[in-house]
Design a protein around this motif. Structure first.
Motif, short mmCIF file in Angstrom:
data_model
loop_
_atom_site.label_atom_id
_atom_site.label_comp_id
_atom_site.label_asym_id
_atom_site.label_seq_id
_atom_site.Cartn_x
_atom_site.Cartn_y
_atom_site.Cartn_z
N VAL A 4 -34.37 -17.24 -53.01
CA VAL A 4 -35.01 -17.99 -51.76
C VAL A 4 -34.65 -17.10 -50.79
CG1 VAL A 4 -35.00 -20.06 -50.37
CG2 VAL A 4 -34.93 -20.35 -52.75
N SER A 5 -35.67 -16.78 -49.67
CA SER A 5 -35.30 -15.88 -48.84
C SER A 5 -35.67 -16.72 -47.36
CB SER A 5 -36.35 -14.82 -48.99
OG SER A 5 -36.27 -13.82 -50.12
N GLN A 6 -34.66 -16.45 -46.44
CA GLN A 6 -35.00 -16.83 -45.13
C GLN A 6 -34.65 -15.74 -44.28
OE1 GLN A 6 -32.06 -20.69 -45.93
NE2 GLN A 6 -32.90 -20.79 -43.93
N ILE A 94 -35.54 -25.96 -56.14
CA ILE A 94 -35.45 -26.20 -57.85
C ILE A 94 -36.66 -25.67 -58.32
CG2 ILE A 94 -35.05 -27.99 -59.40
CD1 ILE A 94 -33.81 -29.80 -57.11
N PHE A 95 -36.38 -24.81 -59.22
CA PHE A 95 -37.24 -24.11 -60.18
C PHE A 95 -37.62 -25.00 -61.32
CE2 PHE A 95 -38.02 -20.41 -57.53
CZ PHE A 95 -36.90 -20.20 -56.77
N ASN A 101 -31.05 -27.38 -60.55
CA ASN A 101 -30.21 -26.77 -59.96
C ASN A 101 -30.68 -26.23 -58.81
OD1 ASN A 101 -28.06 -26.83 -61.71
ND2 ASN A 101 -28.30 -24.65 -62.31
N LEU A 102 -29.98 -26.28 -57.41
CA LEU A 102 -30.47 -25.88 -56.27
C LEU A 102 -30.32 -24.53 -56.17
CD1 LEU A 102 -29.72 -28.71 -53.75
CD2 LEU A 102 -31.91 -27.88 -54.12
N ILE A 103 -31.41 -23.66 -55.67
CA ILE A 103 -31.18 -22.20 -55.32
C ILE A 103 -31.49 -22.28 -53.60
CG2 ILE A 103 -31.69 -20.02 -55.44
CD1 ILE A 103 -30.60 -20.97 -57.93
N PHE A 104 -30.35 -21.86 -53.08
CA PHE A 104 -30.39 -21.91 -51.43
C PHE A 104 -30.67 -20.49 -50.81
CE2 PHE A 104 -28.74 -25.83 -49.92
CZ PHE A 104 -28.23 -26.51 -51.09
N GLY A 105 -31.24 -20.39 -49.89
CA GLY A 105 -31.52 -19.39 -49.00
C GLY A 105 -30.13 -19.04 -48.23
N LYS A 106 -30.07 -17.93 -47.74
CA LYS A 106 -28.70 -17.75 -46.82
C LYS A 106 -28.41 -18.48 -45.70
CE LYS A 106 -28.24 -12.82 -48.28
NZ LYS A 106 -28.25 -11.38 -47.88
N GLY A 107 -29.61 -19.32 -45.04
CA GLY A 107 -29.42 -19.92 -44.03
C GLY A 107 -30.05 -19.37 -42.52
#
Lengths: 114, 117
Positions: A4-6, A94-95, A101-107
């Motif tokens: 995930v990209s922010q 969530i893929f 499982n949650l995959i987070f961006g860097k914020g």
């Protein structure tokens, strides 16, 4: 790999300005999409979520997000920010096949000047 | 309040100490998670428990040892940590750990800020 990209690390706005925070994810299959907000010293709080249906999702505190499947994007918007929106915003995905499982961006840190 | 409580909020420990982080949820959930939040990095999933059974260990070093005695409580036991382990450790819970969408919503605690000297 699923990611995930922010794109914005830190955004600085004046009160009443419009906000758009970008979020893109790497995978083309079925996804569940989330935006969380973390106010200084507080817990991560769910702003909004997308599971299916209308790609324009309304959340709390006047936030909304639009799922654009063709662009693998889920950008967060607010027409007019307030000083109290100063916080860090996290996009999470969530893929399908990840067992939830949650995959987070860097914020993205948002600072709103009064 | 989210219904997920973490204690302590702050912890300073030396590299030879042993300490434990505690998480308690009052939401009736069956899945619990440990995450590590470091500056300028995405939240990293460490461990997942579903109905008290560990279902995921995301290649976490053995100096971190989780324990889930029941669905409401989750511990993270720490020993011989390194300075690079300093971070905010977050606990979360969800109804279950499944593919069914609505049950996947995770609720987070406020975290424990850990400093390893």
């Amino acid at each position: 790999a699923q990611s995930v990209s922010q794109h914005n690390h830190h955004v600085i706005l004046s009160e009443a300005a419009s906000l758009e925070l970008g979020c893109n994810y790497s995978y083309g299959g079925t996804v569940n999409l989330f935006w969380y907000v973390q106010y200084p010293g507080q817990h991560l709080q769910l702003l909004l979520k997308y599971f299916s249906g209308d790609p324009l999702v309304k959340g709390i505190k006047g936030f909304e997000a639009e799922f654009i499947k063709s662009k693998f994007s889920f950008n967060l918007r607010k027409p007019s920010v307030q000083w109290s929106d100063t916080a860090e915003y996290f996009c999470a995905v969530i893929f399908r096949g990840s067992q939830g499982n949650l995959i987070f961006g860097k914020g993205t840190k948002l600072s709103v000047k009064p | 309040e989210t219904g997920v409580t973490q204690t302590p909020r702050h912890l300073v420990m030396g590299m030879t100490n042993k300490k434990s982080l505690k998480c308690e949820q009052h939401l009736g959930h069956n899945a619990m998670y440990w995450y590590k939040q470091s500056a300028k990095k995405p939240l990293e999933l460490m461990f997942v428990y579903n109905f008290k059974e560990q279902t995921e260990n995301n290649s976490v070093p053995s100096r971190f040892s989780p324990e889930c005695p029941n669905s409401s409580h989750l511990f993270l036991h720490l020993h011989t940590l390194q300075p690079e382990d300093s971070a905010l450790y977050l606990c979360a819970s969800s109804q279950e750990r499944v593919e069914v969408m609505a049950k996947n919503i995770q609720y987070f605690g406020a975290g424990t800020r850990l400093s390893v000297l």
